[in-house]
Write a protein that holds these residues in place. Sequence first.
Motif, mmCIF file in Angstrom:
data_model
loop_
_atom_site.group_PDB
_atom_site.id
_atom_site.type_symbol
_atom_site.label_atom_id
_atom_site.label_comp_id
_atom_site.label_asym_id
_atom_site.label_seq_id
_atom_site.Cartn_x
_atom_site.Cartn_y
_atom_site.Cartn_z
ATOM 1 N N GLN A 232 1.015 -1.061 -0.064
ATOM 2 C CA GLN A 232 -0.153 0.173 -0.311
ATOM 3 C C GLN A 232 0.569 1.070 -0.667
ATOM 4 N N ASN A 233 2.357 1.297 0.767
ATOM 5 C CA ASN A 233 2.807 2.547 1.149
ATOM 6 C C ASN A 233 3.582 2.480 -0.504
ATOM 7 N N THR A 234 3.727 1.284 -1.025
ATOM 8 C CA THR A 234 4.764 1.354 -2.165
ATOM 9 C C THR A 234 3.864 2.229 -3.070
ATOM 10 N N ILE A 235 3.115 1.858 -3.291
ATOM 11 C CA ILE A 235 1.803 2.568 -4.082
ATOM 12 C C ILE A 235 1.417 3.802 -4.390
ATOM 13 N N VAL A 260 -6.648 -3.302 -0.730
ATOM 14 C CA VAL A 260 -7.218 -3.248 -1.904
ATOM 15 C C VAL A 260 -8.665 -2.134 -1.045
ATOM 16 N N HIS A 261 -9.239 -2.898 -0.436
ATOM 17 C CA HIS A 261 -9.951 -2.319 0.918
ATOM 18 C C HIS A 261 -9.122 -0.911 1.428
ATOM 19 N N ASN A 297 -15.728 -8.662 10.389
ATOM 20 C CA ASN A 297 -16.717 -7.329 10.086
ATOM 21 C C ASN A 297 -16.255 -6.846 8.464
ATOM 22 N N VAL A 298 -15.359 -7.805 7.796
ATOM 23 C CA VAL A 298 -14.950 -7.723 6.713
ATOM 24 C C VAL A 298 -15.232 -8.070 5.752
ATOM 25 N N TYR A 375 -14.786 -5.289 -5.551
ATOM 26 C CA TYR A 375 -13.504 -4.833 -6.027
ATOM 27 C C TYR A 375 -13.139 -4.946 -7.423
ATOM 28 N N TYR A 376 -13.190 -6.435 -7.892
ATOM 29 C CA TYR A 376 -12.509 -7.121 -8.880
ATOM 30 C C TYR A 376 -13.682 -7.416 -10.234
ATOM 31 N N ASN A 377 -12.462 -7.292 -11.229
ATOM 32 C CA ASN A 377 -12.916 -8.277 -12.473
ATOM 33 C C ASN A 377 -11.626 -8.900 -12.568
#
Length: 404
Positions: A232-235, A260-261, A297-298, A375-377
């Motif tokens: 996440q931090n790289t992105i 992704v979330h 909860n996820v 979120y996904y295709n």
Amino acid sequence: MSTTALSAVIAATLAAPAMAQEVSGDVVKIGILNDQSGVYADFGGRSSVAAARMAIADFGGTVLGKPIELVDADHQNKADIASNIAREWYDVQNVDAIMELTTSSVALAVQGLSREKGKITITTGAATTELTGKQCSPYGFHWAYDTHALAVGTGGALVKAGGDTWFFLTADYAFGYSLEEQTGNFVKANGGQVLGSVRHPLSTTDFSSFVLQAQSSGAKVVGMANAGLDTQNTIKAAAEFGLVQSGQQLAALLFTLAEVHGLGLDAAQGINLTEGWYWDQSDENRAFAERFQKEANVKPNMIHVGTYSAVLQYLKAVQAAGTDETKAVAAKLHELPVEDVFAKKGTVQANGRMVYDMYLFQVKAPGDSKGEWDYYNQVATVPGAEAYLPVDQSGCDTASFAAN
């Protein structure tokens, strides 16, 4: 010798001489050992513990007429802490099997200790192929995914699409090395080039210098051989320095629904990734995900559902063996097909690698999402036979299992 024949030999070697119903300590005890507070806490964490509880409940709460008990602990991504916890679980708490084991260095250390102790591990959270390669164990099993499957899925798609020059930004430990090597080999085997790599410490907060090196390489694809918050931090850093805008592609080599979330579709859109499970693939998956979300909860990722599958399969093996004795249960784990919400027509190789289909996904643009968690295709299916190494190419010396 064929894989089928070899599996039969391993099963025969591991089989216990007596099959009478017997449970040590009158309880079957399973341990979930993972990162619950660090960089991989969302990746597996407490949600994997919830998945294990669901599996035990779905099995009925008992096996062979004896209760099933679950213990869990946070290994803090440190192999020494994990080994100390595992040793105490085995020696004092009489734990029968340890599962999840996020972080490859941890998984390798605990699997090695478990082999010495004659105990079963089923890894769902770590990626290195060494678990079923040179450091394989007759009592060690690898579920969910590995670095070879990720390289074939995400790496293969991008090379075929023209991403033939790569630079790797790699987590500086066993998992990162393995993922970089596996993907790099796949890129080169398909006519591409690896222009270089840079390694970063686990859980670093500043990716600026690493991203700038990737940018200056001129590679068409920047492969992120890391996971969790590191990815996440790289992105985020890549967005700050305009990598994608300048024409480079980001390849998230281990990126799951949880990350992704956490990142959000604005930042994650368009990224290709490989997972072994997605909640919106079928009615069965959607029903499971709805139940899981009420517990954790996820929505679950492949690590969470893989842990559910591993616990359920272990209990099926205990039931089939008529005992929780390690050799008898290991033999059944090698023998039984894997057929549950996680894997269809799954099989376990002689080296402990569970083989099932993987999937290539692309993260949706915000405007294409119908709501939270959509979120996904799905782009492609990667057949298990392509995703995972055959035993004779894995580096595992299965002949050594006879000595155990």
